[in-house]
Design an enzyme around this catalytic site. Structure first.
Site, PDB file in Angstrom:
ATOM      1  N   CYS A 238      87.497  32.123  51.075  1.00  0.00           N
ATOM      2  CA  CYS A 238      86.245  32.900  51.055  1.00  0.00           C
ATOM      3  C   CYS A 238      85.393  32.693  52.301  1.00  0.00           C
ATOM      4  O   CYS A 238      84.556  33.527  52.627  1.00  0.00           O
ATOM      5  CB  CYS A 238      85.449  32.580  49.798  1.00  0.00           C
ATOM      6  SG  CYS A 238      86.330  33.030  48.312  1.00  0.00           S
TER       7      CYS A 238
ATOM      8  N   HIS B 272      78.321  35.287  51.358  1.00  0.00           N
ATOM      9  CA  HIS B 272      79.547  35.547  50.612  1.00  0.00           C
ATOM     10  C   HIS B 272      79.149  35.946  49.191  1.00  0.00           C
ATOM     11  O   HIS B 272      78.287  35.321  48.575  1.00  0.00           O
ATOM     12  CB  HIS B 272      80.414  34.291  50.603  1.00  0.00           C
ATOM     13  CG  HIS B 272      81.566  34.381  49.650  1.00  0.00           C
ATOM     14  ND1 HIS B 272      82.412  35.466  49.624  1.00  0.00           N
ATOM     15  CD2 HIS B 272      81.992  33.537  48.677  1.00  0.00           C
ATOM     16  CE1 HIS B 272      83.318  35.273  48.682  1.00  0.00           C
ATOM     17  NE2 HIS B 272      83.083  34.113  48.083  1.00  0.00           N
TER      18      HIS B 272
ATOM     19  N   ASN C 261      83.859  39.512  43.895  1.00  0.00           N
ATOM     20  CA  ASN C 261      84.143  38.566  44.969  1.00  0.00           C
ATOM     21  C   ASN C 261      85.400  39.026  45.714  1.00  0.00           C
ATOM     22  O   ASN C 261      86.499  38.966  45.159  1.00  0.00           O
ATOM     23  CB  ASN C 261      84.343  37.177  44.346  1.00  0.00           C
ATOM     24  CG  ASN C 261      84.636  36.103  45.381  1.00  0.00           C
ATOM     25  OD1 ASN C 261      84.926  36.393  46.533  1.00  0.00           O
ATOM     26  ND2 ASN C 261      84.568  34.859  44.943  1.00  0.00           N
TER      27      ASN C 261
HETATM   28  O1  UT7 Z   1      84.403  32.488  46.142  1.00  0.00           O
HETATM   29  C1  UT7 Z   1      84.692  31.122  46.040  1.00  0.00           C
HETATM   30  C2  UT7 Z   1      83.622  30.427  45.384  1.00  0.00           C
HETATM   31  N1  UT7 Z   1      83.621  30.711  43.974  1.00  0.00           N
HETATM   32  C3  UT7 Z   1      82.497  30.588  43.340  1.00  0.00           C
HETATM   33  O2  UT7 Z   1      81.508  30.357  43.976  1.00  0.00           O
HETATM   34  C4  UT7 Z   1      82.470  30.679  41.832  1.00  0.00           C
HETATM   35  C5  UT7 Z   1      81.502  29.654  41.323  1.00  0.00           C
HETATM   36  N2  UT7 Z   1      81.366  29.609  39.887  1.00  0.00           N
HETATM   37  C6  UT7 Z   1      80.803  30.590  39.152  1.00  0.00           C
HETATM   38  O3  UT7 Z   1      80.425  31.613  39.677  1.00  0.00           O
HETATM   39  C7  UT7 Z   1      80.572  30.362  37.681  1.00  0.00           C
HETATM   40  O4  UT7 Z   1      80.807  28.993  37.376  1.00  0.00           O
HETATM   41  C8  UT7 Z   1      81.461  31.255  36.770  1.00  0.00           C
HETATM   42  C9  UT7 Z   1      80.985  32.687  36.856  1.00  0.00           C
HETATM   43  C10 UT7 Z   1      82.907  31.151  37.210  1.00  0.00           C
HETATM   44  C11 UT7 Z   1      81.338  30.814  35.307  1.00  0.00           C
HETATM   45  O5  UT7 Z   1      79.986  30.829  34.893  1.00  0.00           O
HETATM   46  P1  UT7 Z   1      79.370  29.581  34.130  1.00  0.00           P
HETATM   47  O6  UT7 Z   1      77.993  29.927  33.779  1.00  0.00           O
HETATM   48  O7  UT7 Z   1      79.593  28.366  34.998  1.00  0.00           O
HETATM   49  O8  UT7 Z   1      80.247  29.557  32.810  1.00  0.00           O
HETATM   50  P2  UT7 Z   1      81.162  28.378  32.232  1.00  0.00           P
HETATM   51  O9  UT7 Z   1      82.366  28.204  33.072  1.00  0.00           O
HETATM   52  O10 UT7 Z   1      80.297  27.193  31.977  1.00  0.00           O
HETATM   53  O11 UT7 Z   1      81.602  28.995  30.833  1.00  0.00           O
HETATM   54  C12 UT7 Z   1      80.650  29.227  29.800  1.00  0.00           C
HETATM   55  C13 UT7 Z   1      81.369  29.817  28.589  1.00  0.00           C
HETATM   56  C14 UT7 Z   1      82.604  29.025  28.172  1.00  0.00           C
HETATM   57  O12 UT7 Z   1      82.664  29.036  26.766  1.00  0.00           O
HETATM   58  P3  UT7 Z   1      82.173  27.747  25.914  1.00  0.00           P
HETATM   59  O13 UT7 Z   1      83.012  26.601  26.399  1.00  0.00           O
HETATM   60  O14 UT7 Z   1      80.729  27.596  26.238  1.00  0.00           O
HETATM   61  O15 UT7 Z   1      82.469  28.173  24.512  1.00  0.00           O
HETATM   62  C15 UT7 Z   1      83.747  29.847  28.715  1.00  0.00           C
HETATM   63  O16 UT7 Z   1      84.927  29.683  27.973  1.00  0.00           O
HETATM   64  O17 UT7 Z   1      81.831  31.134  28.888  1.00  0.00           O
HETATM   65  C16 UT7 Z   1      83.218  31.241  28.562  1.00  0.00           C
HETATM   66  N3  UT7 Z   1      83.836  32.198  29.472  1.00  0.00           N
HETATM   67  C17 UT7 Z   1      83.833  33.526  29.241  1.00  0.00           C
HETATM   68  N4  UT7 Z   1      83.362  34.276  28.231  1.00  0.00           N
HETATM   69  C18 UT7 Z   1      83.514  35.609  28.315  1.00  0.00           C
HETATM   70  C19 UT7 Z   1      84.451  31.971  30.662  1.00  0.00           C
HETATM   71  N5  UT7 Z   1      84.852  33.118  31.211  1.00  0.00           N
HETATM   72  C20 UT7 Z   1      84.492  34.100  30.350  1.00  0.00           C
HETATM   73  C21 UT7 Z   1      84.630  35.503  30.374  1.00  0.00           C
HETATM   74  N6  UT7 Z   1      84.122  36.215  29.357  1.00  0.00           N
HETATM   75  N7  UT7 Z   1      85.215  36.157  31.398  1.00  0.00           N
END
Ligand code: UT7
Length: 325
Positions: A113, A252, A282
């Site tokens: 990225c 980004h 992204n």
């Molecule tokens: O480009 C390279 C750099 N990449 C990045 O910068 C990405 C950085 N990270 C992020 O943008 C965020 O961490 C994400 C968007 C990937 C995830 O958001 P988050 O607020 O950190 O969510 P999380 O991983 O803590 O997940 C929260 C909940 C989980 O469920 P439980 O454990 O709370 O029951 C996940 O299983 O959301 C669930 N979850 C989803 N639910 C519906 C994860 N993906 C999904 C989904 N749809 N697609």
């Protein structure tokens, strides 16, 4: 020493748009979750016949037309991608052949990225040493081809696309003029100990296959905000520019919440931050030049503006570059 001048920008997107609602019909997710957690509403996905090189070539042609220069004047092509057409040769050489400017330098950069920032830094350095007079710097990706479409934690986040800029070596007349257009300062970093937080679980030398994107999203998020805020400060210090003097930040486009948090940490007004993540998701190395092109073409970014580019990605790698347009 003053830096290379940006003569033009261009971008390209695959024809097909995939909305959050369409994804929700295929994996266990929802438009509400994706929009609230990331700001993404849709992404473009490459179809048959669309590859990293076809997108890169279209973006390069648009940048050349915008700059008003002939492809034959390009002596250097640096293409950032994590999704090359083939393991080798470099996708940059395919772009070179299509543009008909063979004989100069053409190679790919792998910094995921942050690839465009790395490519820009390398191209600027080569132009300053006189290795070439004009360059095309391209970020192009078809990340859809390395996504595990059953992994909802990654497949909803990415899209395909390409962006390009034409760069020209600095002139002696511009040296020492703080208002002269050109790249003012660039800082690049990597921390290879973070490999397991964001990587692809395959490759020619390990599995003899391409593999899929794997990410520990929350940990990447935390590192992103800290690393980006630090590198932005570093570039501002090197350029002796205050944060208030920045006209536009082109980050980004990984997640709207990362963009907001980084801007808040540095005291940058949100209306100065170019955001395209809602439309493109992204697009990895393509996201910065794509967003830059969008904001130039809609009239936000103009000649004379002070623009900060920044990105962070797998490796980890991260970097920022300050440019007078
Ligand atoms: O480009 C390279 C750099 N990449 C990045 O910068 C990405 C950085 N990270 C992020 O943008 C965020 O961490 C994400 C968007 C990937 C995830 O958001 P988050 O607020 O950190 O969510 P999380 O991983 O803590 O997940 C929260 C909940 C989980 O469920 P439980 O454990 O709370 O029951 C996940 O299983 O959301 C669930 N979850 C989803 N639910 C519906 C994860 N993906 C999904 C989904 N749809 N697609």
């Amino acid at each position: 020493m003053s830096g290379s001048r940006l003569l033009g920008t261009g971008s390209a997107l695959p024809r097909r748009i995939v909305t959050n609602a369409e994804l929700a019909s295929r994996v266990d997710t929802s438009d509400e979750w994706i929009t609230a957690r990331t700001g993404i509403r849709q992404r473009h996905i490459a179809g048959e016949g669309e590859t990293t090189s076809t997108l890169a070539i279209a973006a390069a042609r648009a940048a050349l037309a915008d700059a008003g220069v002939e492809a034959s004047s390009i002596g250097l092509i640096v293409l950032a991608t994590a999704t090359p057409d083939n393991t080798f040769p470099a996708t940059a050489t395919k772009v070179q052949a299509a543009l008909g400017c063979t004989g100069g330098i053409a190679f790919d950069v792998a910094a995921v990225c942050s690839g465009f920032l790395y490519a820009l830094g390398v191209a600027d350095s080569l132009l300053k040493t006189g290795m070439a007079r004009r360059a095309l710097v391209i970020g192009a990706e078809t990340f859809s081809r390395i996504l595990d479409w059953e992994d909802r934690t990654t497949c909803v986040l990415f899209g395909d696309g390409a962006g390009a800029v034409v760069l020209e070596a600095p002139t002696a007349a511009a040296a020492g003029d703080p208002q002269a257009p050109g790249i003012i300062a660039t800082r690049l970093h990597a921390d290879g100990t973070c490999h397991d937080l964001l990587y692809v679980d395959g490759g020619p030398s390990t599995t003899q296959s391409v593999g899929y994107v794997r990410m520990r999203g929350q940990e990447v998020f935390r590192h992103a905000v800290v690393n980006l805020a630090d590198v932005l400060k570093e570039v501002l210090e090197e350029a002796k520019v205050s944060v208030d003097e920045i006209d536009w930040v082109v980050p980004h486009q990984a997640n709207a919440r990362i963009l907001d948090a980084t801007a808040r940490k540095l005291g940058i007004a949100p209306e100065k931050v170019v955001m395209t993540v809602q439309d493109h998701a992204n697009t990895s190395a393509a996201s910065v030049p794509l967003a830059l092109d969008v904001a130039r073409r809609d009239g936000r970014i103009r000649a004379g503006d002070l623009v900060m580019l920044e990105a962070m990605g797998g490796g980890f790698t991260w970097g920022a570059s300050l440019i007078r347009m």
